[in-house]
Write an enzyme that holds these catalytic residues in place. Structure first.
Site, PDB file in Angstrom:
ATOM      1  CD  GLU A  39      -2.810  -1.202   2.520  1.00 31.37           C
ATOM      2  OE1 GLU A  39      -2.545  -0.184   3.337  1.00 31.37           O
ATOM      3  OE2 GLU A  39      -3.518  -2.114   2.580  1.00 31.37           O
ATOM      4  CB  ILE A  81      -0.627  -4.141  -8.026  1.00 25.67           C
ATOM      5  CG1 ILE A  81      -1.167  -3.921  -6.377  1.00 25.67           C
ATOM      6  CG2 ILE A  81      -1.143  -5.781  -7.973  1.00 25.67           C
ATOM      7  CD1 ILE A  81      -0.028  -4.450  -5.342  1.00 25.67           C
ATOM      8  CD  GLN A  99       7.086 -21.734  -5.219  1.00 26.80           C
ATOM      9  OE1 GLN A  99       7.084 -22.460  -4.150  1.00 26.80           O
ATOM     10  NE2 GLN A  99       6.158 -21.619  -6.064  1.00 26.80           N
ATOM     11  CD  GLU A 100       6.717 -12.446  -3.934  1.00 30.80           C
ATOM     12  OE1 GLU A 100       5.667 -12.836  -3.115  1.00 30.80           O
ATOM     13  OE2 GLU A 100       6.696 -11.404  -4.301  1.00 30.80           O
TER      14      GLU A 100
END
Ligand SMILES: Cc1cc2nc3c(=O)[nH]c(=O)nc-3n(C[C@H](O)[C@H](O)[C@H](O)COP(=O)(O)OP(=O)(O)OC[C@H]3O[C@@H](n4cnc5c(N)ncnc54)[C@H](O)[C@@H]3O)c2cc1C
Length: 381
Positions: free
Chosen positions: A129, A159, A245-246
């Protein structure tokens, strides 16, 4: 756990299929168009789906290939080598899809995953944000239950796949003051909800072909069943489970870009002449490239180790953070050295090394900054 001979054959066949797709759809003209348009077209996503590049590790019963994470790594390497990392397939396949595979109900998986495999549905995850990035607990997006719906208010920024994303995993809190235990994850089906709006496509330093956007939720009503995992306040735990994992996905793309930068630079310095010889003949050039090649090899060996652990489900958060931190820092340093060896041409956007220089900078920021990686590593010491 390293892949056996059959596995290697399968990996090679998959790499051939990916390269064939990229030869057709990620030509220099196409990737330049992505940058000019600020996005990869939805049609190209669907073509990638038809070619079997999407949902590689989504289980077969939902239309995917059911392959393990090594196939996602091959895909990233191919995207890197073809200068096509602006096509955010790794985010779609290996960052967002796992949230659905792990936590969605059976009925939701049957509804959502086949579209992610064909490319009809493009996935995104919205945590950051304007006032809360590294410190996710400071997020202000709130959700409140109202009958069989949740009403969500707030805003997200930066995003990826924000323009084309049609199934978005959104993090929100039961109330703005609640800490980590107040965070829940919701799946927002953008074409089915009211109160959802996309902001402008953000103007970035690099990665211009990725559609990075703001999202706004104004009394957005999401069916209660779209609360991922079905339990309020379980979101932070899910993020913690999936972030390692990201981080490997980001490190994998960084390594793909390092390989491409090294290839392009080696080719250039052997061709380009100055003072009666090739640039490669200067001891400085050899030393710089020897240093870069050593760093690249160390990165590869460490990343392979992490991927083996990931496949064996033994990868811990600190080790994943080491990979993300070290490999993306190496990426920045190597690409900077490579660009220098191109001289003035390295600064010209006609040369892929210039775009790599711009694109690489974000890797040390997103998915957790280098500083946050060091905090996570230090916690394990
Ligand atoms: C191209 C791009 C794509 C992105 N895609 C997505 C996406 O798809 N989904 C999503 O949710 N987010 C996405 N992000 C957001 C990204 O994950 C955040 O930008 C990142 O986590 C950093 O948060 P921030 O920008 O608020 O920086 P801040 O948290 O404000 O950090 C500013 C600086 O302070 C440092 N800092 C912060 N806390 C500490 C600390 N405790 N100790 C030491 N230093 C600290 C940071 O390391 C950084 O250097 C994307 C960002 C970019 C640039």
């Amino acid at each position: 756990m390293s892949p056996g001979p059959l596995r290697n054959d399968e990996l090679r066949m998959f790499a051939d299929a990916v390269n064939a797709f990229l030869d057709d759809h990620a030509t220099p003209e196409a990737t330049a168009r992505w940058r000019a348009d600020g996005a990869v077209s939805e049609e190209t996503w669907r073509c990638a789906g038809r070619a079997g590049l999407l949902g590689v590790s989504i289980p077969e019963e939902y239309g995917g290939a059911g392959a393990d994470f090594r196939f996602e790594m091959v895909l990233m390497e191919c995207l890197g080598r073809k200068h096509a990392l602006n096509f955010a397939i790794p985010l779609h396949n290996a960052v967002v899809a796992p949230y659905l595979v792990r936590y969605a109900s059976e009925e939701q998986k049957r509804r959502w995953l086949p579209g992610a495999v064909t490319g009809e549905t493009i996935l995104a995850v919205a945590m950051t944000e304007p006032g809360a990035g590294s410190d996710l607990q400071g997020m202000q997006t709130v959700e409140r239950r109202q009958g069989d719906h949740y009403v969500i208010n707030g805003q997200k920024t930066f995003i990826s796949n924000g323009l084309h994303g049609s199934l978005i995993v959104v993090a929100a809190k039961t109330d703005a003051q609640a800490g980590a235990k107040g965070i829940s994850l919701f799946v927002v089906e953008t074409d089915k909800v009211e109160g959802f709006a996309r902001g402008r496509l953000l103007d970035k330093l690099g990665q211009e072909g990725r559609d990075t956007a703001e999202l706004f939720f104004s009394d957005m009503r999401v069916p209660a069943e779209n609360l991922l995992g079905g339990v309020e306040g379980a979101g932070f735990g899910m993020l913690m489970e999936n972030l390692p994992q990201e981080r490997i996905v980001i490190a994998g793309q960084a390594l793909g870009m390092i390989d491409a930068a090294m290839d392009a630079t080696l080719h250039y310095v052997k061709e380009r002449r100055a003072f009666g010889g090739a640039l490669f003949d200067f001891q400085n050039t050899k030393f710089k490239l020897a240093e870069c090649a050593t760093q690249a090899r160390i990165a590869k060996v460490f990343l392979d180790h992490c991927v083996d652990q990931l496949v064996a489900v033994t990868l811990d958060a600190a080790t994943a953070s080491m990979a993300k931190y070290w490999i993306t820092e190496a990426q920045g340093a190597i690409i900077d050295e490579c660009l220098q060896l191109f001289g003035g041409y390295g600064y010209m956007l006609d040369y892929p090394i210039a775009n790599m220089y711009k694109d690489a900078r974000a890797y040390r920021i997103y998915g957790g900054t280098s500083e946050i990686m060091k905090l996570l590593i230090a916690r394990s010491l």
